[in-house]
Enzyme design. Sequence first.
Site, mmCIF file in Angstrom:
data_model
loop_
_atom_site.group_PDB
_atom_site.id
_atom_site.type_symbol
_atom_site.label_atom_id
_atom_site.label_comp_id
_atom_site.label_asym_id
_atom_site.label_seq_id
_atom_site.Cartn_x
_atom_site.Cartn_y
_atom_site.Cartn_z
ATOM 1 N N ASP A 73 0.095 44.804 57.940
ATOM 2 C CA ASP A 73 1.127 45.236 58.886
ATOM 3 C C ASP A 73 2.130 46.127 58.158
ATOM 4 O O ASP A 73 2.472 45.853 57.005
ATOM 5 C CB ASP A 73 1.857 44.034 59.507
ATOM 6 C CG ASP A 73 2.697 44.471 60.690
ATOM 7 O OD1 ASP A 73 2.118 44.704 61.766
ATOM 8 O OD2 ASP A 73 3.924 44.617 60.534
HETATM 9 C C1 LIG Z 1 4.842 55.341 57.869
HETATM 10 C C2 LIG Z 1 3.421 55.538 58.326
HETATM 11 C C3 LIG Z 1 2.780 54.602 59.123
HETATM 12 N N1 LIG Z 1 1.490 54.795 59.538
HETATM 13 C C4 LIG Z 1 0.796 53.825 60.410
HETATM 14 C C5 LIG Z 1 -0.049 52.766 59.698
HETATM 15 C C6 LIG Z 1 -0.226 51.717 60.777
HETATM 16 O O1 LIG Z 1 -1.441 51.997 61.489
HETATM 17 C C7 LIG Z 1 0.963 51.925 61.699
HETATM 18 C C8 LIG Z 1 1.860 50.715 61.762
HETATM 19 O O2 LIG Z 1 1.375 49.841 62.728
HETATM 20 P P1 LIG Z 1 0.875 48.360 62.475
HETATM 21 O O3 LIG Z 1 1.475 47.510 63.537
HETATM 22 O O4 LIG Z 1 1.082 47.962 61.046
HETATM 23 O O5 LIG Z 1 -0.700 48.455 62.686
HETATM 24 P P2 LIG Z 1 -1.549 48.987 63.911
HETATM 25 O O6 LIG Z 1 -0.958 48.532 65.205
HETATM 26 O O7 LIG Z 1 -1.779 50.477 63.748
HETATM 27 O O8 LIG Z 1 -2.968 48.282 63.680
HETATM 28 P P3 LIG Z 1 -3.305 46.692 63.540
HETATM 29 O O9 LIG Z 1 -2.101 45.895 63.918
HETATM 30 O O10 LIG Z 1 -4.477 46.455 64.455
HETATM 31 O O11 LIG Z 1 -3.699 46.529 62.089
HETATM 32 O O12 LIG Z 1 1.693 53.040 61.183
HETATM 33 C C9 LIG Z 1 0.799 55.934 59.148
HETATM 34 O O13 LIG Z 1 -0.370 56.104 59.506
HETATM 35 N N2 LIG Z 1 1.425 56.851 58.336
HETATM 36 C C10 LIG Z 1 2.701 56.723 57.909
HETATM 37 O O14 LIG Z 1 3.209 57.607 57.182
#
Ligand SMILES: Cc1cn([C@H]2C[C@H](O)[C@@H](COP(=O)(O)OP(=O)(O)OP(=O)(O)O)O2)c(=O)[nH]c1=O
Length: 200
Positions: A73
Amino acid sequence: MHMRDVHVILASASPRRKELLEKIGLNFDIIPADVAEERIAGESPAHLVMRLSELKGQSLAVKYPQALIIASDTVVSLDAKIYGKPHDGAEAFVMLSSLAGKEHTVYTGLALFWKKRRLSRYDCTRVQFRELTASVIKSYVATGEPFGKAGGYAIQGLGGFFARAIHGDYSTVVGFPVCLFGSMMEELGFPLNQLWEVSS
Ligand SMILES: Cc1cn([C@H]2C[C@H](O)[C@@H](COP(=O)(O)OP(=O)(O)OP(=O)(O)O)O2)c(=O)[nH]c1=O
């Protein structure tokens, strides 16, 4: 047990986590966990990302007790605020406006469930944003990239234009801390070379 004989499950719907794990060369199934990502008042970002990673992992560990479950997460933290994924364009605009010209911290939790063991850790990386005008933020939000990303940006995408400097593991920002994952796998008894033997 050798890594090649392990059924690995990534408990995530995040395409970034899938890509990062594929790059390491692991074979795995994807079964997204369906948990309510609720916050507890006053909870620290580190505690939050570990707790949510555990929740996501736990929901699959009960169904697949023989598998190695990986769950993660990510949130963005600035001053006393914690930013998850923006619900709409207006919220994305507010998040990006507050990140502009400042340094924030990206926290990613990682939970591994293997046999009777459960490991939960986090990693964090500091990201310095350059100043952004309202019109740049507006047109960035219009690209749609902020949606589904913690803090409303993707460093691996157009959001890379904003990140002037980073301090820490880049993969932690993208949502899957690769270096931490390696050390947790070692802790579970899987040496790093077993991980890349699986891919060759
Ligand atoms: C800061 C940042 C975040 N992110 C993304 C990563 C995560 O997918 C998302 C944060 O959401 P999360 O809630 O961590 O994850 P998710 O809903 O995408 O997937 P799941 O809960 O099923 O594992 O933000 C990027 O891709 N690039 C970035 O620079």
